[in-house]
Design an enzyme around this catalytic site. Sequence first.
Site, PDB file in Angstrom:
ATOM      1  N   ASP A  15       0.827  -1.211   0.000  1.00 48.20           N
ATOM      2  CA  ASP A  15       0.000   0.000   0.000  1.00 48.20           C
ATOM      3  C   ASP A  15       0.863   1.265   0.000  1.00 48.20           C
ATOM      4  O   ASP A  15       0.668   2.178   0.815  1.00 48.20           O
ATOM      5  CB  ASP A  15      -0.927   0.019   1.229  1.00 48.20           C
ATOM      6  CG  ASP A  15      -1.615  -1.312   1.463  1.00 48.20           C
ATOM      7  OD1 ASP A  15      -2.049  -1.932   0.483  1.00 48.20           O
ATOM      8  OD2 ASP A  15      -1.708  -1.740   2.631  1.00 48.20           O
ATOM      9  N   GLU A 195     -11.241  -0.614  -3.685  1.00 54.39           N
ATOM     10  CA  GLU A 195     -10.507  -0.025  -2.577  1.00 54.39           C
ATOM     11  C   GLU A 195      -9.270   0.708  -3.095  1.00 54.39           C
ATOM     12  O   GLU A 195      -9.005   0.744  -4.297  1.00 54.39           O
ATOM     13  CB  GLU A 195     -10.093  -1.109  -1.575  1.00 54.39           C
ATOM     14  CG  GLU A 195      -9.103  -2.122  -2.133  1.00 54.39           C
ATOM     15  CD  GLU A 195      -8.751  -3.228  -1.141  1.00 54.39           C
ATOM     16  OE1 GLU A 195      -9.479  -3.401  -0.136  1.00 54.39           O
ATOM     17  OE2 GLU A 195      -7.747  -3.940  -1.379  1.00 54.39           O
TER      18      GLU A 195
END
Length: 316
Positions: A15, A195
């Site tokens: 991420d 997401e």
Amino acid sequence: MQDTVLKPLIEQRADPYIYKHTDGYYYFTASVPQYDRIELRRASTIAGLATAETVDAWTKPDTGNYCELVWAPEIHFNQGAWYVYFAAAPSREIKHKLFQHRMYAIRNPNPNPLEGEWEFMGQVDTGIDSFCLDATTFTHKGRLYYLWAQKDHEIEGNSNLYIAPMKTPWQIEGKPVMLSKPEYDWETRGFWVNEGPSVVRRNGRIFISYSASATDENYAMGLLWADEDADLLDPAAWTKSREPVLRTCYEHGIYGPGHNSFTYAEDSDTVMLVYHARTYTEIVGDPLWNPDRHTFVKPLRWDEQGMPVFGRPSTS
């Protein structure tokens, strides 16, 4: 001419988020394999982030509402101060389930966010009491927006994408607007997921990339876009790609690219695509605790129509 296969910039950092500030420095944060803290790095070049000193800006408490699974931090400079937005889950004794994440913010007014004190600003409340994560912010025409992923119990799947304006850099105002939900085959493999949204602006448009499906080799990236003069809070203003823009490259062994961010090269003009991916598929045990999602960086290209070309995750 044969393609050169990319190597990770930073290993075991998922991420990834790289922010180029007006001071000329790059700031990096990402999920660490232990999911227990927010780690920051600072360097004058993107390559320099690989060996830069790491500083722990915030460490989770032992108990409470945000003491488990610190996920997907992002560092932003909003309205004169540094903010890190992240998701964290409560202790199992409170909720009895691990995946009950909510979103939080910390703030640091110091010009260098690797120094000074970080203040915990509390939960970023969207008005919807459900699993949520992966927040980002961006300013457009003087207005600060919050963009994130959240579960709607009335919609099939794990998370959808939402947008809302912000009253302060840690508070939204108004009702969240849903921009996208999992609906295509490539968004619903393993899990129904939208997401990890990220924003880049170019050629009169605002683009939102996002990630979909399970976080194994099925993980892939999609794209939304709107005209820069459109009402960004109107779902009809956004167009959604029917096909993924970045997906696993089996030829070169780069699997599950996603949860990206955008930054700029040292020349300040070239947009750089930052994302994580694995280099193998044979994950032993729970994929959640597999540490081998690595940070990759490559240039983003553009076609004659002004649309971004993501290419393959394995080559520049």
